[in-house]
Design an enzyme around this catalytic site. Sequence first.
Site, PDB file in Angstrom:
ATOM      1  N   ARG A  23     -48.521  47.247 -52.270  1.00 15.66           N
ATOM      2  CA  ARG A  23     -49.238  47.859 -53.773  1.00 15.66           C
ATOM      3  C   ARG A  23     -50.876  48.256 -53.505  1.00 15.66           C
ATOM      4  O   ARG A  23     -50.491  48.951 -54.407  1.00 15.66           O
ATOM      5  CB  ARG A  23     -49.621  46.489 -53.710  1.00 15.66           C
ATOM      6  CG  ARG A  23     -48.878  45.401 -53.963  1.00 15.66           C
ATOM      7  CD  ARG A  23     -47.548  45.864 -54.906  1.00 15.66           C
ATOM      8  NE  ARG A  23     -46.268  44.834 -54.509  1.00 15.66           N
ATOM      9  CZ  ARG A  23     -45.473  43.680 -55.600  1.00 15.66           C
ATOM     10  NH1 ARG A  23     -46.303  43.293 -56.264  1.00 15.66           N
ATOM     11  NH2 ARG A  23     -44.431  42.644 -54.824  1.00 15.66           N
ATOM     12  N   ASP A  65     -46.319  38.856 -70.214  1.00 15.51           N
ATOM     13  CA  ASP A  65     -46.711  39.416 -68.832  1.00 15.51           C
ATOM     14  C   ASP A  65     -48.750  39.642 -68.656  1.00 15.51           C
ATOM     15  O   ASP A  65     -48.915  40.112 -69.733  1.00 15.51           O
ATOM     16  CB  ASP A  65     -45.961  40.512 -68.431  1.00 15.51           C
ATOM     17  CG  ASP A  65     -45.831  40.552 -66.647  1.00 15.51           C
ATOM     18  OD1 ASP A  65     -44.616  40.092 -66.885  1.00 15.51           O
ATOM     19  OD2 ASP A  65     -46.648  40.434 -66.331  1.00 15.51           O
TER      20      ASP A  65
END
Length: 279
Positions: free
Chosen positions: A34, A141
């Site tokens: 990531r 989110d």
Amino acid sequence: MALNAQEFSWVCDLVRRESAIVLGPGKEYLVESRLLPLARKAGLSSVTEYIADAQRRPVPGTTKTIVEALTTNETSWFRDVEPFTLLTDSVVPALTASRSGGTSMRIWSAACSSGQEPYSVAMVLQNHLPGAWSYQIHATDLSTEMLTRAETGRFSQLEMNRGLPAPMLVRYFDRVGADWQVSPVLRQNITFAQVNLASALPAVPPFDVIFLRNVLIYFDMDTKRSILQRVRKLLRPEGWLFLGSAETTLGLDGDFERVVTRKTSAYRLKSGYSALASA
């Protein structure tokens, strides 16, 4: 160059401090994969260099980017199918019957990622709410990047192939180049906002349905309890809570009871529960 224990520990501490998400042992590969694109974007050759630079210059923008990169954003249309079947066959009829005069239904899609869940819910409600009813979906989110994508409502063909029935594609999306754009009829009923579930939740009117699916698995037990406590106070007495198939309120919050139906389940507040008394 692989991450060493000190580098991995620093990232884990940062993510836990900022989001309460727990990265356990064995997640080094996730951190590496990531953060590598972020390192390259910053002109650095490795994640080790990127972490060292973030430690030397702990600016909020960099730490926020790291945390957002490590939040899991796995999603698809009508994910796992059965919760949406339950919403269609049981939840919507029960809620509309309890208020026969017609009103607005409020739904919260927590951890909405790139938007497939709230748009899936909107498609269900477009097709199954009685004519006297309207609806409003609040989609949230932690990641501002995911929220931007969700609010844009534009998806690649690969994303569209993940669970979207062909009739829904034809009815609710328009082709834009190589991508697909969500119809305004869905978009107009959804609001998007950044929310950290591990922190105090914003003061908003209560919801009829809350989707908190595949979220609690990333937190420790104390954080799960506190999240459920805060979420519970935002659910109407007759409302429904959807969790992921690997998640439960058992042992975490005694004010919920599990409702099993067919191949899935959802949660409701036990009779006699009062949000006011639990505040």
